[in-house]
Design a protein around this motif. Structure first.
Motif, mmCIF file in Angstrom:
data_model
loop_
_atom_site.group_PDB
_atom_site.id
_atom_site.type_symbol
_atom_site.label_atom_id
_atom_site.label_comp_id
_atom_site.label_asym_id
_atom_site.label_seq_id
_atom_site.Cartn_x
_atom_site.Cartn_y
_atom_site.Cartn_z
ATOM 1 N N GLU A 78 0.828 -1.438 -0.089
ATOM 2 C CA GLU A 78 -0.089 -0.041 -0.115
ATOM 3 C C GLU A 78 0.826 1.206 0.160
ATOM 4 N N ASP A 79 2.004 1.031 0.425
ATOM 5 C CA ASP A 79 3.092 2.151 0.519
ATOM 6 C C ASP A 79 3.602 2.676 -1.085
ATOM 7 N N VAL A 80 2.623 3.128 -1.870
ATOM 8 C CA VAL A 80 2.957 3.409 -3.187
ATOM 9 C C VAL A 80 2.738 4.880 -3.698
ATOM 10 N N ILE A 81 3.626 5.201 -4.789
ATOM 11 C CA ILE A 81 3.457 6.692 -5.078
ATOM 12 C C ILE A 81 3.889 6.788 -6.653
ATOM 13 N N SER A 82 3.462 7.840 -7.360
ATOM 14 C CA SER A 82 3.890 8.093 -8.828
ATOM 15 C C SER A 82 5.271 8.088 -8.758
ATOM 16 N N VAL A 83 5.918 7.406 -9.794
ATOM 17 C CA VAL A 83 7.477 7.678 -10.064
ATOM 18 C C VAL A 83 7.930 9.285 -10.127
ATOM 19 N N ALA A 84 6.820 10.029 -10.436
ATOM 20 C CA ALA A 84 7.158 11.534 -10.337
ATOM 21 C C ALA A 84 6.944 11.952 -9.058
ATOM 22 N N GLY A 85 6.680 11.375 -7.891
ATOM 23 C CA GLY A 85 6.479 11.909 -6.620
ATOM 24 C C GLY A 85 7.767 11.617 -5.722
ATOM 25 N N SER A 86 7.591 12.099 -4.703
ATOM 26 C CA SER A 86 8.564 12.064 -3.578
ATOM 27 C C SER A 86 8.241 10.939 -2.376
ATOM 28 N N VAL A 87 9.332 10.460 -1.445
ATOM 29 C CA VAL A 87 9.092 9.528 -0.317
ATOM 30 C C VAL A 87 8.127 10.595 0.619
ATOM 31 N N PRO A 88 6.925 9.905 1.122
ATOM 32 C CA PRO A 88 6.273 10.960 1.821
ATOM 33 C C PRO A 88 6.682 10.907 3.473
ATOM 34 N N ASN A 89 6.238 11.798 4.040
ATOM 35 C CA ASN A 89 6.382 12.066 5.203
ATOM 36 C C ASN A 89 5.513 11.221 6.208
ATOM 37 N N PRO A 90 5.983 10.207 7.219
ATOM 38 C CA PRO A 90 4.963 9.689 7.998
ATOM 39 C C PRO A 90 4.405 10.466 9.068
ATOM 40 N N ASP A 91 5.166 11.526 9.354
ATOM 41 C CA ASP A 91 4.684 12.457 10.431
ATOM 42 C C ASP A 91 3.218 12.975 9.970
ATOM 43 N N MET A 125 13.928 0.750 4.610
ATOM 44 C CA MET A 125 14.318 1.044 3.373
ATOM 45 C C MET A 125 15.485 1.924 2.909
ATOM 46 N N GLY A 126 16.002 2.610 4.297
ATOM 47 C CA GLY A 126 16.796 3.557 4.002
ATOM 48 C C GLY A 126 16.489 4.805 3.201
ATOM 49 N N LEU A 127 15.457 5.439 3.459
ATOM 50 C CA LEU A 127 14.902 6.473 2.870
ATOM 51 C C LEU A 127 14.551 7.524 3.420
ATOM 52 N N LYS A 128 14.667 9.026 3.013
ATOM 53 C CA LYS A 128 14.160 10.015 3.867
ATOM 54 C C LYS A 128 12.988 10.615 3.137
ATOM 55 N N PRO A 129 11.922 11.171 4.009
ATOM 56 C CA PRO A 129 11.034 11.732 3.464
ATOM 57 C C PRO A 129 11.559 12.972 2.581
ATOM 58 N N GLY A 130 10.500 13.113 1.180
ATOM 59 C CA GLY A 130 10.959 14.351 0.346
ATOM 60 C C GLY A 130 11.902 13.983 -0.877
ATOM 61 N N THR A 131 12.524 12.657 -0.622
ATOM 62 C CA THR A 131 13.603 12.365 -1.674
ATOM 63 C C THR A 131 12.829 12.037 -2.825
ATOM 64 N N ARG A 132 13.127 12.495 -4.114
ATOM 65 C CA ARG A 132 12.476 12.395 -5.361
ATOM 66 C C ARG A 132 12.628 10.640 -5.892
ATOM 67 N N MET A 133 11.624 10.165 -6.057
ATOM 68 C CA MET A 133 11.658 8.522 -6.509
ATOM 69 C C MET A 133 12.768 8.511 -7.526
ATOM 70 N N THR A 134 12.836 9.206 -8.474
ATOM 71 C CA THR A 134 13.773 9.170 -9.635
ATOM 72 C C THR A 134 15.403 9.289 -9.169
ATOM 73 N N GLU A 135 15.426 9.913 -7.971
ATOM 74 C CA GLU A 135 16.874 9.899 -7.469
ATOM 75 C C GLU A 135 17.477 8.987 -6.367
ATOM 76 N N ILE A 136 16.565 7.791 -6.560
ATOM 77 C CA ILE A 136 17.035 6.708 -5.810
ATOM 78 C C ILE A 136 18.009 5.936 -6.534
ATOM 79 N N PRO A 137 19.237 5.703 -6.202
ATOM 80 C CA PRO A 137 19.997 4.447 -6.903
ATOM 81 C C PRO A 137 19.721 3.057 -6.648
ATOM 82 N N LEU A 138 19.798 2.261 -7.632
ATOM 83 C CA LEU A 138 19.374 1.016 -7.387
ATOM 84 C C LEU A 138 20.647 0.105 -7.693
ATOM 85 N N ASP A 139 20.609 -1.109 -7.091
ATOM 86 C CA ASP A 139 21.741 -2.102 -7.059
ATOM 87 C C ASP A 139 21.363 -3.515 -8.007
ATOM 88 N N VAL A 140 20.032 -3.823 -7.716
ATOM 89 C CA VAL A 140 19.756 -5.093 -8.486
ATOM 90 C C VAL A 140 18.135 -4.561 -9.355
#
Lengths: 472, 200
Positions: free
Chosen positions: A300-313, A331-346
């Protein structure tokens, strides 16, 4: 009880047609037409039969296949991992002892149980189908009532060909409009789960309808029904139409000749009547749906690829807020990070959600003549079945994948649940076409982002998520 | 199956929503061909550190809760996979009752096949029960299935709903397959009707 003249849903009709017995309190004994069996959730059930001296009541309505724990490397030399080998050997022995047809790990027809069923025409409209696996909801794409069961129920079905069931609620998910280019069935299902939440369908059977659902191929419909369970619904279904019939016609276990014609007369009645009652209706506009990426540890934790990591607060409820912070920490993520800026390993492409030929064609179209990003640890493609693999190779897709730098594996569940050696290492971050981003699902402390095959392919080339709508 | 009648225990609080079956029992423990011995695997990835030592922060590792037979957990407990290894692991650890605001359907069903009672309560009652559970060994809950009530440490009670047939089976430890086998003539009759369909 519903009178025969009252308008009924597709689910009502199939349920009614399979009632063997109905107690006063509404508890029903439901007849099961098809039972799929795999190596992980069946050994204890067969053992139970042995201990009580019971037989398999209808072996001809039962089909066994290995998929969950087998390696996806060459299997001709046997299975190195001892516990997996024992489990596979147990299934082979149980199938033989109880007279059940069995596709072993070297059989061309072997594959993920939910890909094998439709491929063989074992899955048919209007049937009840169960398997000791929650993604059995996949088969609902053909207008079957199909759902996962536990091992005790596997034993119950083996012994009696029935299940004790109470009628679930009817839920309608209607998706109208047309999907934008680059937006797929996977995005539709992730959007639905985002909308209703992972418990949104609890206690219900979902019927998917609307022009966007009708426009999907059978492969796409299977993707949508497959993830019904991630929305909490044990079963999802779509009224069968010409596409479903064309897909099934001529399959090895589908009816032939006069039997096919007779079946068609019944199958054509399998649609929800005008005015039938739904306990809940959810509507989505396909035209508004973006490509979707998951950011947390629940589907259920989903967002548009054009969006950013939401803030649980932003969440008022305390347990939910702390749970979502826990997810971001994992997940090692911070709120506000743009989804397209998350580097992938696999990059991992496969599963009963997205391991079919159409998925592989979509990936090939994007990666043809290109190379995967050098920053990735690896990118792996696992076809859903031996027949999918064969088809892909006949079309030359394997050569495209290998030239682009992907690994091309043998069929199975593989890293979707990581029971075999295909697993993420702690901290590794994957774009995955699978169905669950749970903690540890794809490997201890591994980090999973759920995406469509197109999004996974595009991410493989870039090394991070990209909006496929903006690709040429 | 062991009948479930009443149960008195210190409840353990697990304040996480969407506790999935991968969390309850990770996949590496699913390679068994037995139902028993899975208690050590329960919540393994939260319960143990990477070196295999116990994580002292995890609730079931804390002195008050090591022998808890009741788990109080956040919404949508048991979502995900159909693996019955989840209730098997709970049972083998000693947990016979789970309380939450909702359960995933397959997990809920699997509990009843193993003598575990899953109880659905309102969000307000769950908060109360979390508060009770936070008191550790100073508080116990008593679950009475026949009366469909949970008695708290201060004498308050929470009542709950349960399907009458499931309640009957759980109270008496009845085996579903045995019950269904008694209906064999009805199954025979249904199959005779099916046989007239050339395609089924």
């Amino acid at each position: 009880m519903t009178s025969s003249t009252a308008p009924r849903t597709l689910y009502d009709k199939i349920f009614d047609d399979h009632i063997v017995d109905r107690q006063e309190d509404g508890t029903c004994l439901l007849y099961i037409d098809r039972h799929l069996v795999h190596e992980v959730t069946s050994p204890q059930a067969f053992e139970g039969l042995r201990m009580t001296g019971r037989k398999v009541r209808a072996p001809e309505k039962t089909l066994a296949v290995v998929d969950h724990n087998i390696p996806t490397t060459d299997r001709k030399a046997g299975i190195a991992e001892e516990e997996s080998r024992i489990q596979v050997e147990a299934l082979a022995k149980n199938a033989k002892d109880f007279g059940v047809e069995y596709f072993n790990e070297l059989d061309i027809r072997q594959g993920i149980v939910h890909i094998v069923g439709p491929e063989q025409g074992f899955t048919l409209p209007g049937t009840t189908i169960v398997c000791g696996d929650s993604h059995t909801s996949t088969h609902g794409a053909f207008g079957a009532l199909a759902h996962g069961i536990g091992t005790s129920e596997v034993e119950h079905v083996l012994a009696t060909q029935t299940l004790i069931q109470k009628k679930a609620k009817n839920m309608l998910v209607q998706v109208d409009g047309a999907l934008a280019k680059g937006v797929t069935a996977k995005d539709v299902t992730l959007a639905i789960i985002g909308e209703i939440g992972t418990a949104g369908g609890t206690g219900s059977v979902i019927e998917y309808a609307g022009e966007a659902i009708r426009a999907l191929s059978m492969e796409g419909r299977m993707t949508v029904c497959n993830m019904s369970i991630e929305g909490g619904a044990r079963a999802g279904m779509i009224a069968p139409d010409e596409k479903a019939f064309t897909y099934l016609n001529g399959r090895p276990k589908a009816p032939k000749g006069a039997a096919w014609d007779e079946a068609m007369r019944y199958w054509e009645t399998l649609r929800t009547d005008e005015g039938a009652h739904f306990d809940r209706i959810v509507k989505l506009d396909a035209a508004n749906l973006p490509p979707i990426v998951s950011w947390g540890t629940s589907p259920e934790d989903v967002i548009s690829v054009a969006g950013s990591v939401p803030n649980p607060d932003d969440i008022a409820e305390e347990t939910k807020r702390s749970s979502k912070w826990r997810a971001l920490d994992y997940m090692g993520l911070k709120p506000g990070t743009r989804m397209t800026e998350i580097p992938l390993d696999v990059i991992w492409i496969g599963s009963c959600t997205n391991g079919r030929i159409e998925d592989l064609r979509a990936v090939a179209k994007i990666v043809e003549g290109k190379k995967i990003a050098g920053s990735l640890d690896y990118a792996m493609i696992v076809p859903g079945s031996g027949l999918v693999k064969q088809q892909a190779e006949e079309e030359g897709l394997d050569k495209i994948f290998l030239a682009a730098g992907f690994e091309w594996r043998e069929p199975g569940c593989s890293m979707c649940l990581g029971m075999n050696p295909d697993q993420l290492k702690p901290g590794q971050r994957a774009a995955s076409t699978s169905n669950r981003n749970f903690e540890g699902r794809q490997g201890f402390k591994g980090r999973t982002h759920l995406v469509s095959p197109q999004m996974a392919a595009a991410a493989a080339l870039a090394g991070h998520f990209v909006d496929v709508r903006q690709m040429g | 199956m062991q009948p479930f009648t009443t149960l008195t225990s210190t409840p353990a609080p697990l304040k996480v929503i969407n506790v999935d079956t991968d969390m309850i029992i990770p996949k590496q423990y699913l390679k068994t061909i037995k139902r028993t011995g899975l208690g050590t695997a329960l919540f393994a990835e939260m319960r143990y550190n990477e070196d295999g030592a116990e994580n002292p922060d995890f609730v079931l590792n804390q002195p008050a809760y090591r022998k808890s037979e009741i788990l109080v957990a956040g919404d949508n407990f048991g979502c995900g996979s159909s693996r019955e290894h989840a209730p098997w692991a709970l049972l083998d650890f000693g947990i016979r009752c789970v309380i939450s605001t909702s359960f995933a359907d397959i997990f809920y069903n699997n509990c009843f096949k193993n003598g575990i009672l899953p109880i659905v309560v309102s969000p307000e009652d769950l908060e109360k029960l979390f508060d009770d559970a936070d008191r550790g060994s100073n508080a116990t809950l008593t679950v009475d299935l026949a009366k469909q009530e949970i008695k708290g440490p201060d004498g308050g009670t929470v009542t709950f709903d349960i399907d009458p047939f499931r309640k009957h089976c759980l109270l008496n430890g009845l085996d579903d397959i045995g019950l269904t086998m008694e209906k064999a003539p009805k199954i025979d009759a249904f199959e005779a009707k099916l046989a007239k369909r050339a395609w089924a």
